[in-house]
Motif scaffolding. Structure first.
Motif, mmCIF file in Angstrom:
data_model
loop_
_atom_site.group_PDB
_atom_site.id
_atom_site.type_symbol
_atom_site.label_atom_id
_atom_site.label_comp_id
_atom_site.label_asym_id
_atom_site.label_seq_id
_atom_site.Cartn_x
_atom_site.Cartn_y
_atom_site.Cartn_z
ATOM 1 N N MET A 1 0.834 -1.195 0.000
ATOM 2 C CA MET A 1 0.000 0.000 0.000
ATOM 3 C C MET A 1 0.871 1.248 0.000
ATOM 4 N N ILE A 3 0.539 4.019 1.586
ATOM 5 C CA ILE A 3 0.849 4.618 2.901
ATOM 6 C C ILE A 3 2.098 3.979 3.490
ATOM 7 N N GLU A 21 -3.380 8.596 11.004
ATOM 8 C CA GLU A 21 -4.335 7.771 10.259
ATOM 9 C C GLU A 21 -5.679 7.875 10.958
ATOM 10 N N SER A 25 -12.676 8.797 6.267
ATOM 11 C CA SER A 25 -11.992 9.205 5.039
ATOM 12 C C SER A 25 -11.473 10.636 5.146
ATOM 13 N N GLU A 88 -2.151 5.808 -9.898
ATOM 14 C CA GLU A 88 -1.325 4.821 -9.214
ATOM 15 C C GLU A 88 -0.145 4.349 -10.074
ATOM 16 N N HIS A 93 0.444 6.666 -6.053
ATOM 17 C CA HIS A 93 -0.624 6.824 -5.062
ATOM 18 C C HIS A 93 -1.969 6.842 -5.781
ATOM 19 N N GLY A 97 -5.325 9.791 -1.838
ATOM 20 C CA GLY A 97 -4.093 9.701 -1.055
ATOM 21 C C GLY A 97 -2.892 10.284 -1.759
ATOM 22 N N SER A 127 -2.710 7.476 1.484
ATOM 23 C CA SER A 127 -3.969 6.750 1.612
ATOM 24 C C SER A 127 -5.107 7.748 1.764
ATOM 25 N N ASN A 129 -7.074 8.060 4.122
ATOM 26 C CA ASN A 129 -7.401 8.345 5.524
ATOM 27 C C ASN A 129 -6.147 8.684 6.322
ATOM 28 N N SER A 130 -5.281 9.502 5.720
ATOM 29 C CA SER A 130 -4.029 9.851 6.400
ATOM 30 C C SER A 130 -3.617 11.282 6.085
#
Length: 156
Positions: A1, A3, A21, A25, A88, A93, A97, A127, A129-130
């Protein structure tokens, strides 16, 4: 991943523990601002473009929008964002993210002047959520940006 790539990237500077994190979202400016409980303008969003065969990332303030005339003056082309399915493979990414850390070789990173009005900002960390809180000099250092540019406009 992705992250994990970003965590590894920041581990060389001893900063991996600064990555936050969330259970929710943070994939958009609005969601990130809610998760961080800060104003949306302080979210350092990373916009991704294709300039001929080059991949260009522009990190800008959350409330800034690309000014097409300024962009064309800087890059000599009309702004063409990368498609979701290109992110990606070309950047490293996925949508939500995208950040300037731990990106693929050859990706050009620029910081937009719209960020300079803040002491600290919150870019994503690979990500949806970070985030990490960085000062402007830290963002400049760790993003390995090529330059500061002025291609955005702020809301009136």
């Amino acid at each position: 991943m992705a992250i994990d790539v970003v965590k590894k990237y920041f581990s060389q500077y001893g900063l991996e523990d600064k990555i936050q994190e969330f259970d929710v979202s943070s994939a958009t400016v609005e969601l990130a601002a809610q998760a961080l409980q800060c104003e949306g303008a302080r979210i350092a969003k990373t916009l991704s473009f294709k300039v001929d065969e080059r991949v260009v990332l522009i990190v800008a303030a959350g409330d800034a929008k690309v000014n097409n005339a300024k962009y064309k003056l800087k890059f000599g082309k009309k702004a063409k964002m990368l498609a979701h399915d290109e992110l990606e493979p070309l950047v490293g990414h996925a949508v939500g993210g995208v950040c300037p850390f731990g990106v693929k070789e050859g990706v050009e990173v620029y910081l937009d002047e719209s960020l300079k009005r803040f002491k600290t900002v919150f870019p994503a960390c690979g990500s949806a959520n970070s985030a990490i809180e960085l000062t402007i000099p830290e963002l400049e250092q760790y993003s390995k940006s090529l330059n500061w540019i002025d291609v955005c406009k702020l809301p009136e």
